[in-house]
Design an enzyme around this catalytic site. Structure first.
Site, PDB file in Angstrom:
ATOM      1  N   GLU A   1      -5.940  -7.053  -1.877  1.00  0.00           N
ATOM      2  CA  GLU A   1      -6.570  -7.295  -0.574  1.00  0.00           C
ATOM      3  C   GLU A   1      -8.040  -6.931  -0.678  1.00  0.00           C
ATOM      4  OE1 GLU A   1      -4.776  -5.094   2.624  1.00  0.00           O
ATOM      5  OE2 GLU A   1      -2.742  -5.751   2.134  1.00  0.00           O
TER       6      GLU A   1
ATOM      7  N   GLU B   1       0.832  -1.218   0.000  1.00  0.00           N
ATOM      8  CA  GLU B   1       0.000   0.000   0.000  1.00  0.00           C
ATOM      9  C   GLU B   1       0.864   1.265   0.000  1.00  0.00           C
ATOM     10  OE1 GLU B   1      -2.922  -0.509   3.169  1.00  0.00           O
ATOM     11  OE2 GLU B   1      -4.230  -1.564   1.776  1.00  0.00           O
TER      12      GLU B   1
END
Ligand code: CA
Length: 687
Positions: free
Chosen positions: A320, A222
């Site tokens: 995710e 991320e």
């Protein structure tokens, strides 16, 4: 990429032309912190075309028969579509005493259960050194490379691929923090670039030496504009490039992924991808997190990923996602999503709702996204360690790192982990129950490919709120709205558990709320019966949008005097009565409603107002019975959305008398620009 043929080559050529026009070492938008000439660029530019990756060679298992899970088929799913599960915490969980089971409830290697359910890729995070000086783990699975090797061996044993997620940090990296590993703290960017290269290389060599089948490696987690303590792209790209280079050398057939979050932030992904192209970074997959509670719509996700796939010829995927199957917390450590909201679209917090969310994400990536290659579920195996209290669990979290953070993490991350260490905030988003038994939703990975359109059943029912005047009749609805197993909504019949005695109690109990339960197709339904006072006024909140049956007498010709629709300025509902006048002394009006045929008795009248700039105001609510004023209650203007409410008490009405209630508003003196809103008039019986 070679499999994708000519079009992709054209895309790459275009990207390289762009890169030539703006060479990697002469950034135009960010000032380098170090002389770029001193850095050996990890890339030479030949890039991804040279490192075309092998397909998964994955042969999907046959359809699982007999499942009760409703799954709408995802059409056109390629055999090698990545159906992943992040299972990073498994080792720490097992050390803490968790025993994973199969669908029959017998103990079984969790990785076998995943493989049997259609998962073909297991993701594992790797932190550089998640331990303090005494060797105490920071938690979150204490996931260093040795943990990844242990997990990787089991994953490989069952024919799945490992997806390695390098955070390049000693602990959690996400859009909120990208902390540099302690050992690299004082390194300049050149040294750090070399350290990333060495770390990724040596880590992957450990996996390779252990015979682990690595299908993909992501450099950073991320990484929304930060990585490993670096916050400018000029430096970040060196680190990413160094990691990528190491992957190409150790696992030449693995895909290199970069991973970002917040697809809902307009233009952010396009911005990242443009930077990466500008620096000619060598990567294959542009991956996104997608948590439906935070990350916008699936349509938007598909659009932003497709744009990158089409502009730069990249593969894209969801790295995710997850969804809650219950609101219940099982480990005494509060959950991110659960009680108090977070429910998205119509997916209820049920096992079926969880499966529907995953199925829809898969369908979006397969059918609505260009070059979509996979979907990974996040931490589906992270369940409670099973203790009967926070203290009991805390001991295990501290000892084995099975909570999100241990107290030992304070040395590295004092402000977050150091303060809020604890268990799992996602045990209600796992795909195993608290006893380690898989939920039926785990089979969504297998069943998405084939579909399993079993008989539709109600999966969750909406609560009913019924408002009944004290002098009205309680009529419970015969149906309630249900979310069906296919995510559609329809009314289903309901049987309420209510007796004559219950009705008597509700009729006699005055203003109160009662929770009546019922059975709707096997699910518990709730009808909240709200006994409220009867309001003898019509259009009491101006929600008809009309003035009638209110009457206005405008004594001084105000500039604006009407029913207005503006939710933010209404006390309740969407409408209210609005007044404004530019000139002084021109707000002077009376708003009334006559009520005939009131039963004889005593009443009270209530009304609310807000506004400002009235100068000397004379504002009051009043009641008139058969032409004579019987009561008055003062009001004032005290600012925007500062509602003032007045009640005229003891309005005694005899048989056949007419009552008129209302509000008088007069702004004088410095009252130029006087304005206000009137709402919610109530005429209630008090005896
Ligand atoms: Ca929890």
């Amino acid at each position: 990429m070679k499999r994708k043929g000519r079009m992709m080559t054209g895309m790459l050529a275009a990207a390289m032309l762009f890169a030539c026009a703006a060479p990697a070492n002469t950034p135009q938008t960010e000032a380098p912190q170090t002389n770029p000439d001193e850095i050996t660029a990890p890339l030479t530019g030949e890039g991804a075309e040279e490192h075309a990756s092998e397909p998964l060679h994955y042969v999907p298992a046959p359809k699982i028969e007999g499942s009760s899970l409703y799954v709408k088929k995802v059409e056109n799913m390629p055999d090698d579509f990545i159906l992943g599960m992040d299972a990073s915490s498994v080792n720490a969980e097992e050390q803490s005493g968790v025993r994973y089971r199969n669908f029959a409830g017998e103990e079984q290697d969790v990785f076998l259960t995943l493989a049997e359910s259609g998962v073909n890729t297991v993701r594992v995070r790797v932190w550089n050194h998640p331990y303090d000086a005494d060797g105490n783990g920071y938690g979150g699975g204490n996931n260093d490379i040795d943990k990844a090797v242990e997990i990787g061996k089991r994953v490989t044993q069952y024919g799945m691929k490992l997806l390695v997620d390098f955070h390049l940090s000693d602990f959690w990296a996400d859009p909120g923090k990208q902390m540099v590993p302690l050992a690299w703290k004082d390194m300049k960017i050149e040294e750090k670039t070399e350290a990333v290269y060495q770390f990724v290389k040596e880590s992957l060599e450990k996996l390779r030496d252990a015979g682990v089948d690595v299908g993909m490696v992501q450099i950073g987690n991320e990484t929304n504009g930060a990585l490993c303590g670096e916050k400018i792209w000029f430096n970040i790209q060196y680190l990413m490039g160094a990691g990528s280079k190491a992957v190409r050398e150790v696992y030449p057939s693995a895909l290199v992924a970069l991973h970002f979050a917040n697809p809902e932030k307009a233009g952010s992904y396009a911005g990242y991808a443009k930077k990466l192209a500008y620096y000619n970074l060598d990567y294959d997959v542009f991956a996104s997190s997608y948590y439906p509670f935070w990350h916008g719509t699936l349509e938007n996700l598909a659009a932003v990923l497709s744009e990158i796939a089409e502009t730069y010829g990249k593969k894209v995927m969801v790295m995710e996602t997850s969804y809650a199957f219950t609101t219940e917390d099982t480990d005494f450590s509060g959950n991110t999503i659960g009680e108090g909201g977070g429910i998205v679209k119509s997916y209820p917090f049920t096992v079926q709702g969880q499966a529907n969310e995953v199925r829809d994400v898969i369908d979006t990536v397969v059918n609505h996204t260009t070059n979509g290659i996979g979907v990974v579920y996040w931490e589906g195996t992270w369940i409670t360690v099973g203790g009967s209290s926070w203290e009991e669990n805390h001991e295990l979290w501290e000892k084995y790192g099975s909570g999100w953070a241990s107290s030992y993490a304070a040395v590295y991350d004092p402000n977050d982990a150091g303060k809020y260490y604890g268990g799992s905030a996602v045990d209600n988003q796992a795909m195993f129950d608290r006893y380690g038994k898989p939920l039926e939703s785990l089979r969504v990975f297998n069943l998405s490919r084939y579909g399993n359109e079993v008989e539709l059943l109600p999966d969750a029912v909406e609560d009913v709120n019924l408002y009944v005047d004290l002098n009205g009749r309680i009529e419970l609805p015969e149906t309630v709205n249900a979310v069906m197993t296919d995510d559609s909504k329809q009314p289903v019949p309901v049987q309420w558990n209510v007796t004559e005695a219950d009705y008597e109690k509700m009729y006699a109990g005055g203003v109160a709320t009662y929770d009546i339960t019922g059975d709707a197709g096997g699910l518990e339904a709730h009808c909240y019966v709200n006994m409220i006072e009867y309001n003898f006024l019509e259009n009491y909140s101006f929600e008809s949008g009309e003035e009638a049956p209110w009457q206005v007498t405008d004594n001084a010709k105000a500039d604006e005097l009407y029913v207005e629709r503006k939710v933010t300025d209404s006390k309740t509902g969407e409408y209210h009565y609005h007044f404004w006048s530019a000139a002084a002394n021109s707000v002077d009006f009376v708003l009334t409603q006559p009520v005939e045929n009131l039963p004889a008795g005593t009443y009270k009248f209530t009304i609310s107002i807000m506004g400002d700039d009235g100068g000397d105001t004379d504002i009051y609510a009043f009641a008139i019975v058969d032409g004579a004023e019987v009561g008055r209650a003062p009001l004032k203007l005290s600012g925007y959305n500062n509602w003032n409410t007045a009640t005229v008490q003891e309005i005694v009405v005899g048989e056949g008398q007419t009552v008129t209630v209302g509000i008088a508003v007069r702004c004088s003196g410095a009252g130029s620009g006087a304005w206000g809103k009137i709402d919610d008039a109530l005429l209630n019986s008090v005896s």
